[in-house]
Design an enzyme around this catalytic site. Structure first.
Site, PDB file in Angstrom:
ATOM      1  CE  LYS A 188      24.141 -73.903  23.891  1.00 40.84           C
ATOM      2  NZ  LYS A 188      22.552 -73.827  23.327  1.00 40.84           N
ATOM      3  CE  LYS A 241      24.840 -70.003  23.438  1.00 44.65           C
ATOM      4  NZ  LYS A 241      23.445 -70.882  23.405  1.00 44.65           N
TER       5      LYS A 241
HETATM    6  C1  PBG Z   1      18.824 -73.089  23.452  1.00 44.50           C
HETATM    7  C2  PBG Z   1      19.839 -71.941  23.645  1.00 44.50           C
HETATM    8  C3  PBG Z   1      20.253 -71.410  24.908  1.00 44.50           C
HETATM    9  C4  PBG Z   1      21.128 -70.172  24.473  1.00 44.50           C
HETATM   10  C5  PBG Z   1      20.931 -70.006  23.211  1.00 44.50           C
HETATM   11  N1  PBG Z   1      20.078 -71.322  22.662  1.00 44.50           N
HETATM   12  C6  PBG Z   1      20.213 -72.026  26.256  1.00 44.50           C
HETATM   13  C7  PBG Z   1      21.042 -73.099  26.748  1.00 44.50           C
HETATM   14  O1  PBG Z   1      21.681 -73.974  25.856  1.00 44.50           O
HETATM   15  O2  PBG Z   1      20.793 -73.478  27.934  1.00 44.50           O
HETATM   16  C8  PBG Z   1      21.708 -69.365  25.438  1.00 44.50           C
HETATM   17  C9  PBG Z   1      22.034 -68.219  25.150  1.00 44.50           C
HETATM   18  C10 PBG Z   1      22.472 -67.158  26.150  1.00 44.50           C
HETATM   19  O3  PBG Z   1      22.639 -67.612  27.354  1.00 44.50           O
HETATM   20  O4  PBG Z   1      22.308 -65.829  25.992  1.00 44.50           O
HETATM   21  N2  PBG Z   1      19.458 -74.304  23.567  1.00 44.50           N
END
Ligand code: PBG
Length: 316
Positions: A188, A241
């Site tokens: 991520k 992601k």
């Molecule tokens: C929680 C989380 C996030 C997303 C999914 N789970 C936000 C982040 O990491 O700031 C983002 C999903 C999206 O942008 O659609 N940590």
């Protein structure tokens, strides 16, 4: 090469990649209250739902053939240590119970993270100005067990702490939830990709950013190491992601690992299409199709996407 492109039938016969509803997971934002279906300004077509509205929405998704939802909670209150993440009466456990009793066949995935529940918006418990890894692991363990107890079919940690998959696996097993799989947000990346989501969930960090735990977008080899570690720690599904900005990572992971691979078509990827669509600058339906197809072609088995419902409606 053009012989096999001559007409739609031939093209259909030699098409290598297909997107189906089976591939898609729909995100749902849930909160407490009743009768709430509040539009999210930066994500046209997405809503914050109270529990019974989330059930109505999920029923529509189920009728469209979509197999799964992933839940994000918007709690009534937040605190410094994110205790709401493991409150059995919080919006996510409530939604899980309601969804599983109304739609037992639907796969209910619980995102596991602290950022929606901490007053500072970081994905864990702070020690001075940085997120304490191991203290946060305990929070993630408690949240995962809490969601499993409520009936979640899969838990999906998105915090990017080191060692969280092993810690969560151990906690789930100890609480007799050894059958609950872990879908790990393994690679991520940090960046501007999640802006609209943070509006939706009210989880923008109040200071600093997430670069000390989410990955540097420049690093491909490091992403593969993250995935290797998560496999060793017992992950059942790996996630990359954001999806569109990381198709190269997705392809490489698909070639290297045999686990089911999920890609998160994130909020900014969604909102850009919606905005351009509203301006009449693009053919929105075709762009959605081509977006999901390219993610699938890059190697995803599963795609978390805010387009899920619309795609299913358009391709019924
Ligand atoms: C929680 C989380 C996030 C997303 C999914 N789970 C936000 C982040 O990491 O700031 C983002 C999903 C999206 O942008 O659609 N940590």
């Amino acid at each position: 090469m053009r012989r096999l492109r001559a007409n739609p039938t031939l093209r259909r016969m030699v098409r290598e990649t297909h997107v189906t509803v089976d591939d898609l997971i729909a995100p749902l934002f849930v909160q407490t209250g009743a009768g709430v279906r509040e539009p999210i300004a930066s994500m046209p077509g997405q809503f914050r739902f109270s529990i019974e509205q989330a059930v109505l929405e999920a029923r529509e998704l189920h009728e469209l053939g979509l197999p799964a939802v992933i839940l994000f909670g918007i709690p009534d209150s937040k605190d410094a240590t994110g205790t709401g993440a493991y409150d059995a009466d919080g919006p996510v456990p409530q939604a899980i119970r309601a969804l599983k009793s109304a739609l037992p066949e639907m796969c209910v995935i619980a995102d596991v993270c602290a950022c929606e529940y901490t007053s500072h918006g970081h994905c864990g418990i702070l020690h001075e100005h940085s997120v304490d890894n191991d203290q946060t692991l305990e929070l993630l363990q408690r949240a995962s067990v809490c969601y499993a107890q409520a009936g979640a079919d899969i838990v999906a940690p998105s915090d990017m702490m080191d060692g969280r998959v092993a810690a969560i696996r151990q906690a789930l097993d100890a609480a007799q939830y050894s059958e609950v799989p872990i879908m790990s947000y393994a690679a991520k990346f940090a960046g501007a990709f999640y802006g609209p989501f943070r509006d939706a969930a009210g989880s923008t960090p109040s200071f600093g950013d997430r670069r000390s735990y989410q990955m540097d977008a420049a690093n491909r080899r490091e992403a593969l190491r993250e995935m290797e570690l998560d496999i060793e720690e017992g992950a059942d599904v790996l996630m990359v992601k954001p999806a569109l900005f990381c198709l190269d990572i997705l392809r490489e992971a698909r070639d290297r690992f045999d686990l089911p691979m999920c890609a998160y078509n994130v909020s900014s990827e969604y909102s850009m299409i919606k905005a351009a669509g509203q301006l009449g600058w693009i053919d929105e339906a075709r762009l959605i199709d081509e977006t999901l197809l390219s993610i699938k072609r890059a190697g995803a088995d599963l795609i978390i996407t805010y387009h899920a419902k619309e795609w299913a409606q358009l391709n019924r």
